[in-house]
Write an enzyme that holds these catalytic residues in place. Structure first.
Site, PDB file in Angstrom:
ATOM      1  CG  ASN A   1      -0.165  -0.088   2.501  1.00 20.31           C
ATOM      2  OD1 ASN A   1       0.547   0.837   2.865  1.00 20.31           O
ATOM      3  ND2 ASN A   1      -0.273  -1.218   3.210  1.00 20.31           N
TER       4      ASN A   1
ATOM      5  CG  ASP B   1      -6.417  -5.722   6.492  1.00 19.94           C
ATOM      6  OD1 ASP B   1      -6.043  -5.726   7.685  1.00 19.94           O
ATOM      7  OD2 ASP B   1      -6.924  -4.718   5.940  1.00 19.94           O
TER       8      ASP B   1
ATOM      9  CG  ASP C   1      -5.295  -7.246  13.874  1.00 20.78           C
ATOM     10  OD1 ASP C   1      -4.535  -6.479  14.494  1.00 20.78           O
ATOM     11  OD2 ASP C   1      -6.346  -6.876  13.328  1.00 20.78           O
ATOM     12  CB  ILE C   2       0.650  -6.461  14.469  1.00 19.35           C
ATOM     13  CG1 ILE C   2       1.245  -7.309  13.344  1.00 19.35           C
ATOM     14  CG2 ILE C   2       1.733  -6.040  15.469  1.00 19.35           C
ATOM     15  CD1 ILE C   2       2.098  -6.553  12.358  1.00 19.35           C
TER      16      ILE C   2
ATOM     17  CE  LYS D   1      -7.870  -3.930  13.791  1.00 16.63           C
ATOM     18  NZ  LYS D   1      -6.792  -4.328  12.902  1.00 16.63           N
TER      19      LYS D   1
END
Ligand code: PMT
Length: 408
Positions: free
Chosen positions: A209, A277, A306-307, A343
């Site tokens: 990205n 993702d 997912d960090i 999250k």
């Protein structure tokens, strides 16, 4: 007090140069020794003789002076001080610093130094607010250059606005703060993720990205400046590692997670990276060939770890304060509120990343700080300013004074 501190004062060519004489006097009153470098244009506004009389030291201006170089080479000049101060700093000198030019003694000394640098800009309001100057200032801040001012007010050119050099007393105070900085985050350990991740499809292709790492790197820098021991885990970016942080360079989300977990026991985690993702479910070992007439290959994706969610998991190893970002293109705040809960992080900074905002890769950011107690809208700021504000909030969270409070 500045007893025994050595200041190298660089005087560039602006009307505010007359204030540098007063600055020398104030610094010497506080116990510092001052040595001056004056640019060719600076010498049009203030004479080397005046600088020499007040500093009681010789004044340097000529890069190619045989006498100067034999007595004090420009490299030694750049290292032989505790702090370099540029006052006044003109738009031209800021541009040369940002561009890494070494076309006169002042610029060369600034490029060669390994010491902290404080810059006091002074220029016409339109020159200060020009996009080129703003970009140069942001670049320099990201590299760890400290700024004071400019102040707002009436200017010599009969215009009004930001551009006046800070007063000598303010600059002397800032110098004192820099040379004996408050370290309210000393003893705190932090990890900051920054930049994009790259997820390989085959040896030559990847998913990624537009993240530049500017926001994450600025946060790592701001926390380190307040005394935190910072590990910066960065995806591929073209930025230099900020001074004072331990940088770990990674490519993929898996590597980024592993580096975060390897950072050990943490007080603070800030996830500013734009982590992909998904990754390719099957990474080809050889370049996938384009076969004439054949349909394009189907790309099967699988989720990345997912960090932020991993670091936020309750448990004895959870950092005390976990901060994420929410990059959204619609329903910004509502989505960020939901994301913070999902999250499990403590705070989330919502930012609009629609292309027209220029957030990805740009110099500025408009964020909304979402916490359990509500939403705070911050104005549009340079990414370094966002980082400083966030660092102040972190200090307050841990019960220490903010930058402004420490300066009082
Ligand atoms: O790098 P710049 O050009 O300066 O731009 C800054 C930025 C826009 C990248 C930054 O301000 C930002 O918004 N970073 C988060 C980007 C993102 O991935 O947002 P998200 O809403 O998809 O993810 C939410 C949070 O989860 C983020 O903290 C992200 O780091 C984290 N995350 C996401 C996916 C994943 N697999 N692991 C994660 O840790």
């Amino acid at each position: 007090m500045l007893n025994g501190k050595r200041i190298l004062l660089i005087v560039a060519g602006g009307i505010a140069a007359f204030k540098s004489l007063e600055l020398i006097r104030r610094l010497r009153e506080r116990g510092a020794s001052v040595r001056c470098v004056v640019t060719e244009n600076g010498a049009r506004f203030v004479t080397p003789l005046s600088l020499q009389a007040l500093s009681e030291d010789r004044v340097y201006s000529d890069m190619f002076s045989l006498t100067d170089e034999s007595e004090m080479g420009h490299i030694q000049l750049s290292r032989d001080a505790d702090l370099l101060v540029v006052a006044p700093a003109t738009a031209n000198l800021l541009a040369r610093m940002a561009g890494g030019l070494a076309d006169d003694l002042a610029a060369t000394v600034l490029l060669a130094t390994d010491k902290p640098v404080l810059v006091a800009p002074a220029m016409n309001v339109r020159m200060w607010t020009h996009a080129a100057t703003m970009a140069n200032v942001e670049t320099l801040k990201r590299r760890g250059i400290h700024f004071i001012g400019p102040n707002e007010g009436a200017m010599a050119c009969n215009e009004h606005g930001p551009g006046r050099m800070s007063e000598p007393e303010e600059i002397a105070d800032a110098i004192e703060r820099l040379l004996s900085p408050a370290q309210p985050l000393a003893g705190r350990r932090a990890v900051v993720t920054s930049g994009p991740t790259r997820e390989a499809i085959d040896p030559v292709r990847y998913i990624s990205n537009h993240s530049s790492g500017k926001q994450g790197h600025a946060i790592a820098s701001a926390l380190a400046a307040l005394g935190a021991e910072v590990t910066l885990v960065s995806g591929p970016v073209s930025l230099a590692d900020p001074p004072g942080v331990r940088a770990v360079h990674v490519e993929s989300a898996d590597q980024m997670l592993a580096a975060c977990l390897a950072a050990g026991t943490l007080d603070i985690a800030v996830c500013a990276a734009a982590v992909a993702d998904w990754k390719a479910a099957h990474q080809a070992n050889a370049k996938i060939k384009k076969k004439p007439g054949a349909a394009p290959p189907a790309l099967e994706l699988t989720p990345n770890p997912d960090i932020l969610a991993t670091l936020s998991k309750p448990g004895p190893n959870r950092p005390t304060l976990v901060i994420g970002f929410a990059a959204e293109t619609e329903d910004l705040v509502a989505n960020a509120i939901e994301k913070r809960k999902r999250k499990g992080c403590d705070w989330i900074l919502a930012n609009d990343v629609s292309p027209e905002t220029g957030t990805f890769g740009g110099e500025r950011n408009t964020v909304h700080l979402v916490t359990a107690s509500g939403v705070e809208d911050w104005p549009t700021l340079g990414k370094s300013e966002v980082a400083l504000r966030l660092a102040d909030r972190v200090v307050r969270f841990f019960g220490g004074p903010t930058r402004a409070e420490a300066a009082e």
